[in-house]
Design an enzyme around this catalytic site. Structure first.
Site, short mmCIF file in Angstrom:
data_model
loop_
_atom_site.label_atom_id
_atom_site.label_comp_id
_atom_site.label_asym_id
_atom_site.label_seq_id
_atom_site.Cartn_x
_atom_site.Cartn_y
_atom_site.Cartn_z
N CYS A 12 67.66 31.58 28.78
CA CYS A 12 68.87 31.86 29.55
C CYS A 12 69.02 33.38 29.66
CB CYS A 12 70.09 31.30 28.86
SG CYS A 12 70.04 29.52 28.80
N THR B 240 70.06 54.01 3.97
CA THR B 240 70.11 53.40 2.64
C THR B 240 69.39 52.06 2.64
OG1 THR B 240 72.20 54.48 2.20
CG2 THR B 240 71.70 52.55 0.85
N ALA C 42 61.21 39.37 7.45
CA ALA C 42 61.44 38.44 6.33
C ALA C 42 61.92 37.07 6.80
CB ALA C 42 62.48 39.05 5.38
N HIS C 43 62.73 37.02 7.87
CA HIS C 43 63.37 35.74 8.19
C HIS C 43 62.44 34.72 8.84
CE1 HIS C 43 64.37 35.87 12.63
NE2 HIS C 43 64.17 37.16 12.44
N GLN D 22 54.86 36.46 13.36
CA GLN D 22 54.69 35.00 13.25
C GLN D 22 53.48 34.62 12.40
OE1 GLN D 22 56.74 32.71 14.23
NE2 GLN D 22 58.09 33.79 15.65
N ALA E 137 61.40 43.01 12.42
CA ALA E 137 60.21 43.30 13.23
C ALA E 137 60.55 44.07 14.50
CB ALA E 137 59.49 42.01 13.56
N THR E 138 61.73 43.86 15.05
CA THR E 138 62.10 44.61 16.26
C THR E 138 62.07 46.10 15.95
OG1 THR E 138 63.50 42.80 17.04
CG2 THR E 138 63.95 44.99 17.95
N ASN F 235 54.69 33.74 19.37
CA ASN F 235 55.85 32.98 18.91
C ASN F 235 56.08 31.69 19.69
OD1 ASN F 235 56.32 35.46 20.51
ND2 ASN F 235 58.31 34.52 20.91
N1 PMP Z 1 58.05 39.68 17.21
C1 PMP Z 1 57.87 38.36 17.24
C2 PMP Z 1 56.53 37.81 17.59
C3 PMP Z 1 58.93 37.51 16.94
O1 PMP Z 1 58.73 36.18 16.98
C4 PMP Z 1 60.19 38.06 16.61
C5 PMP Z 1 61.39 37.18 16.30
N2 PMP Z 1 61.67 36.22 17.29
C6 PMP Z 1 60.33 39.45 16.59
C7 PMP Z 1 59.24 40.22 16.89
C8 PMP Z 1 61.64 40.11 16.25
O2 PMP Z 1 61.83 40.06 14.87
P1 PMP Z 1 63.23 40.42 14.20
O3 PMP Z 1 64.09 39.22 14.41
O4 PMP Z 1 62.90 40.63 12.74
O5 PMP Z 1 63.74 41.65 14.81
#
Ligand code: PMP
Length: 386
Positions: free
Chosen positions: A328, A242, A205-206, A184, A76-77, A156
């Protein structure tokens, strides 16, 4: 540590374990079926391409999207970066004003900070004390040169669900792009890109029992973004590199499973969450639940405990794995900027705990966690007052 002595995991918003059904689908793509999905000249490539196509349909399926509108990313980042920076670069002729919310994830906020360095102007809306932004706030912020509004689907830290459909509709009427970080929300609550008027959506995905390092950006048909990563023009030129075939297969399966089980699972988790929340709030003095309790994800509660020191509280809660309302940074412990934006005082923000439940949480986990929190807080209060 043996399994039995490991703390009870109640931090599913941070990350989730890979569901065994997901892992099962992923495994062959690491070994026998290791082809490059872009290899067009042999079976290895064709099978990988087909597996990616299936995953694309599965991801599109959970969003009510078309498979052509899904671009795979590393998470997502990256999806947030691509949506926001890509929209900025592709829309310089239209303007450079953006609207977002102070309680967004850093992957959105820091991307906007970067855009400001490029010359963009960003309006940061401050939510009400319950964490929600109003449609009126968004309407007031829009300008003729507004390119894009980015409002997260669900937060989140506190789990509140923003009025995404109303905001999306307003943006559509005003000809402004609407992006939502739905990391989320996807797999937890129904998300539909058409009903919610979403143009761009990020997911990972995670957070839904898939692997780390895989995600996607939904890009509504016809919307132009400038790629942020150049190279072999994978993903229709939007994201070169890739493809992570096992990760993508896992993301697809994770979406399929979550979509099929969402309704029942949401009900089960909401009951467990409510039990945890009610028992803590009704037996411990000076607690407060942060964020709107009606419009929120089923599996999250964020509770401040007024009578204890936050840092010590988290250290003492060693039988559960949870997140706290502090982060932190390199030099110091800072109270959560999300809770600060809601007007939560620093001491209460430090002493706040995010409990996020998930697929493998049980009644016993919740009962044990509640008893542990009660015991730790009672001990801390007694020690403090004696
Ligand atoms: N957006 C939100 C609202 C999240 O909770 C997170 C993960 N903490 C992210 C973006 C980032 O996702 P990723 O770990 O897949 O880069």
């Amino acid at each position: 540590m043996t399994t039995s002595t490991r703390p009870i995991y109640l931090d599913y918003n941070a990350t989730t374990p890979v569901d065994p059904r997901v892992l099962d689908q992923m495994l062959p793509w690491f070994t026998e079926q290791f082809g490059n999905a872009a290899s067009r000249t042999h079976l290895y490539g064709w099978e990988a391409e087909e597996a990616v196509a299936k995953a694309r349909r599965q991801v599109a399926g959970i969003l009510g999207a078309s498979e052509k509108e899904i671009a795979f990313t590393s998470g997502a980042t990256e999806a947030n970066n691509l949506a926001i920076k890509g929209a900025y670069e592709a829309n310089r002729h239209r303007g450079s004003h953006f609207v977002t919310v102070a309680t967004e994830h850093k992957a959105v906020l820091d991307t906007f900070k970067h855009l400001e360095g490029w010359g963009a102007e960003v309006t940061y809306l401050v939510p009400a004390a319950d964490g929600l932004v109003s449609i009126e706030q968004v309407a007031e912020a829009l300008r003729p040169d507004t390119v894009l509004v980015s409002v997260m689907y669900a937060n989140n830290e506190i789990g509140v669900i923003q009025p995404v459909a109303e905001i999306g509709k307003l943006c559509r009427e005003r000809g402004v792009l609407f992006h939502t970080d739905a990391t989320q929300a996807v797999g937890k609550v129904p998300v539909d890109v058409d009903k919610d008027y979403i143009d761009l959506l990020s997911l990972s995905a995670h957070k839904l029992y898939g692997p780390k390092g895989a995600g996607a950006l939904y890009v509504r048909k016809g919307i132009k973004l400038t790629a942020q990563q150049d190279g072999g023009r994978h993903e229709r030129g939007l994201r070169s590199g890739t493809l992570n075939v096992p990760g993508i297969v896992g993301l697809g399966k994770a979406c399929e499973v979550a979509g099929a089980e969402m309704a029942l699972e949401a009900k089960r988790l909401a009951q467990l969450r409510d039990k945890l929340e009610n028992e803590i709030v009704s037996t411990i003095n000076n607690t407060q639940v942060n964020g709107n309790r009606e419009h929120r994800l089923p599996q999250v509660t964020n509770i401040s405990i007024g009578d204890v020191d936050g840092e010590q509280l988290l250290m003492n809660l060693n039988r559960i794995a949870v997140s706290s309302g502090s982060a932190c940074t390199s030099a110091s412990v800072e109270p959560s900027y999300v809770l600060k934006a809601l007007g939560v005082p620093d001491d209460l923000a430090y002493a706040s705990i995010r409990f996020s439940l998930g697929r493998f949480s049980t009644e016993t986990d919740i009962a044990t966690a509640v008893a542990h929190v009660q015991e730790v807080v009672t001990r801390m209060v007694e020690n403090h007052t004696s």
